[in-house]
Scaffold this motif. Structure first.
Motif, PDB file in Angstrom:
ATOM      1  N   ALA A 242      55.990  16.712   0.422  1.00  0.00           N
ATOM      2  CA  ALA A 242      55.369  17.511  -0.638  1.00  0.00           C
ATOM      3  C   ALA A 242      54.599  16.624  -1.619  1.00  0.00           C
ATOM      4  N   ALA A 243      55.143  15.440  -1.903  1.00  0.00           N
ATOM      5  CA  ALA A 243      54.460  14.509  -2.816  1.00  0.00           C
ATOM      6  C   ALA A 243      53.136  14.041  -2.221  1.00  0.00           C
TER       7      ALA A 243
ATOM      8  N   ARG B  49      63.192  14.843   4.024  1.00  0.00           N
ATOM      9  CA  ARG B  49      61.766  14.528   4.022  1.00  0.00           C
ATOM     10  C   ARG B  49      60.891  15.498   3.230  1.00  0.00           C
ATOM     11  N   LYS B  50      61.403  16.663   2.899  1.00  0.00           N
ATOM     12  CA  LYS B  50      60.538  17.671   2.276  1.00  0.00           C
ATOM     13  C   LYS B  50      59.905  17.183   0.976  1.00  0.00           C
ATOM     14  N   LYS B  51      60.704  16.513   0.147  1.00  0.00           N
ATOM     15  CA  LYS B  51      60.164  16.090  -1.151  1.00  0.00           C
ATOM     16  C   LYS B  51      59.095  15.008  -0.994  1.00  0.00           C
ATOM     17  N   TYR B  52      59.281  14.138   0.000  1.00  0.00           N
ATOM     18  CA  TYR B  52      58.271  13.088   0.229  1.00  0.00           C
ATOM     19  C   TYR B  52      56.988  13.678   0.814  1.00  0.00           C
TER      20      TYR B  52
ATOM     21  N   GLU C 131      50.746  17.009  -2.385  1.00  0.00           N
ATOM     22  CA  GLU C 131      50.307  17.206  -3.765  1.00  0.00           C
ATOM     23  C   GLU C 131      49.180  16.225  -4.126  1.00  0.00           C
TER      24      GLU C 131
END
Length: 406
Positions: A298-299, A293-296, A302
């Motif tokens: 973070a998106a 889940r970190k990349k989602y 952002e």
């Protein structure tokens, strides 16, 4: 013959029209490479929309069994697989919305570049107008001084005047001739600069208006139009695109669904089963598991930060526009007041000079005062011309600020 006359009239009218500032705006808009680049950037952004709003390409794979897999119904020889992945419901629409808003922001950037270009054209056009006017003033000044010189020479030869008067006029004539030479040398530089903005040959002739009038501006002139400034619109659209990007990031963090079909070519088996040699068809369903889940997250973060960034940018630029607006309005009003002063001074000095020169012609006195007043008149004529040029340059800046449509 009549047709030729009509063609000539139309040709002349077209060329006459082509010398107006608005037509130079048109030439600049059609020719300026920087503006063309901005429009191409917008067109490129438009091509992003079908890219992000389309489904991913289906996958087709084929496998050949070098050593056939023997089954009860026969050997498996070839295997074909076709699959299609589908993003979560609404993902494509969200991506399309974000891309559309970004493309619209590029168009606003193009409009800003166009308005900025028009402001640049005006910033050179009016100094050219001023330069042409200064040349005419200097030429008229030389003509007047030459007439003064002729009169002083005559008076000196008749022992009614002083040689000093002749020398004074001669010095002033040389000063005026030098000023005129400098203006003549300055003209090609301004013309080249103007033509470079229009993307034309540097030495192409530029024709400016013979007379330009200033206008009285109403109170709060175009103040409400500041909100239509393309840069503000661009930032607002980027902010909306960031909001749409938040939705995109959330949708991308949801599972993706896929459907597929496997087709296996089966050879005839050695046993005489009823379905021996029958090909295999196998439907499939695929689900992605977005467990990292970190990349989602973070998106999403952002996109939220960019949205806040654009909010601050817009607020800062609005403050800048409002501050610049009142500064320009003051400068325009100042030029209007100065212009009224200069116009009055020119009228008064012209009348006084005529009376003083008549007195000198009759009484042979105060020639030095005649020359001084002539220079005063020259000074205010130049200031008047400079004020008109400055007024219109500032007005062009204000029109850029308030996104005036040309």
């Amino acid at each position: 013959m009549r047709k030729l006359i009509i063609i000539f009239i139309l040709f002349f009218a077209y060329n006459a029209k082509g010398q107006s500032l608005n037509d130079y705006y048109t030439i600049a808009a059609e020719n300026n490479p920087e503006l063309k680049a901005k429009y191409k950037e917008f067109e490129a952004a438009m091509q992003k929309i079908p890219q992000v709003s389309s489904l991913p390409d289906p996958n087709l794979s084929m496998g050949y069994f070098i050593s056939p897999v023997e089954t009860r119904l026969g050997p498996q020889n070839v295997r074909l697989s076709l699959s299609q992945m589908f993003p979560w419901f609404g993902t494509l629409k969200a991506q399309k919305n974000a891309a559309t808003l970004l493309a619209e922001s590029k168009y606003q950037a193009f409009l800003n570049a166009k308005n900025q270009l028009f402001s640049q054209v005006a910033a050179v056009y009016y100094p050219l107008y001023e330069l042409h006017g200064l040349k005419e003033i200097e030429q008229e000044n030389i003509r007047i001084l030459e007439s003064y010189k002729s009169i002083t020479n005559t008076k000196f030869q008749n022992a009614k005047g002083s040689l000093v008067d002749v020398l004074r006029v001669d010095i002033m004539i040389k000063d005026a001739q030098t000023n005129l030479e400098i203006l003549n040398k300055k003209e090609p530089a301004l013309t080249s600069w103007f033509n470079s903005i229009l993307n034309r040959k540097y030495d192409e002739k530029v024709v400016v208006s013979k007379k330009i009038e200033t206008i009285e501006l109403p109170i709060e002139y175009r103040k409400d139009s500041i909100v239509t400034n393309p840069i503000l619109q661009e930032i607002e659209l980027k902010k909306q695109a960031s909001e749409a990007t938040i939705e995109v990031a959330r949708k991308q963090g949801l599972p993706k669904l896929g459907v597929g079909l496997d087709y296996v070519f089966v050879g005839t088996g050695m046993n005489n089963f009823p379905d021996s040699g029958k090909d295999v068809i196998m439907p499939m369903v695929t689900v992605s598991l977005p467990i990292f889940r970190k990349k989602y997250d973070a998106a999403v973060t952002e996109a939220k930060l960019m949205q806040e960034n654009y909010s601050f940018q817009k607020e800062a630029y609005e403050n800048k526009l409002n501050g610049t607006y009142y500064k320009l309005v003051f400068e325009l009003q100042k030029e209007r007041d100065l212009l009224k002063l200069y116009e009055g001074q020119v009228i008064t000095l012209s009348k006084s000079l005529s009376l003083l020169f008549a007195y000198y012609s009759n009484a042979n006195k105060d020639f030095e005062e005649v020359l001084r007043m002539q220079q005063e008149l020259l000074k205010y004529q130049k200031l008047q011309l400079s004020s008109i040029s400055t007024f219109h340059v500032k007005l062009a800046e204000l029109d850029y600020l308030t996104a005036k449509q040309f």
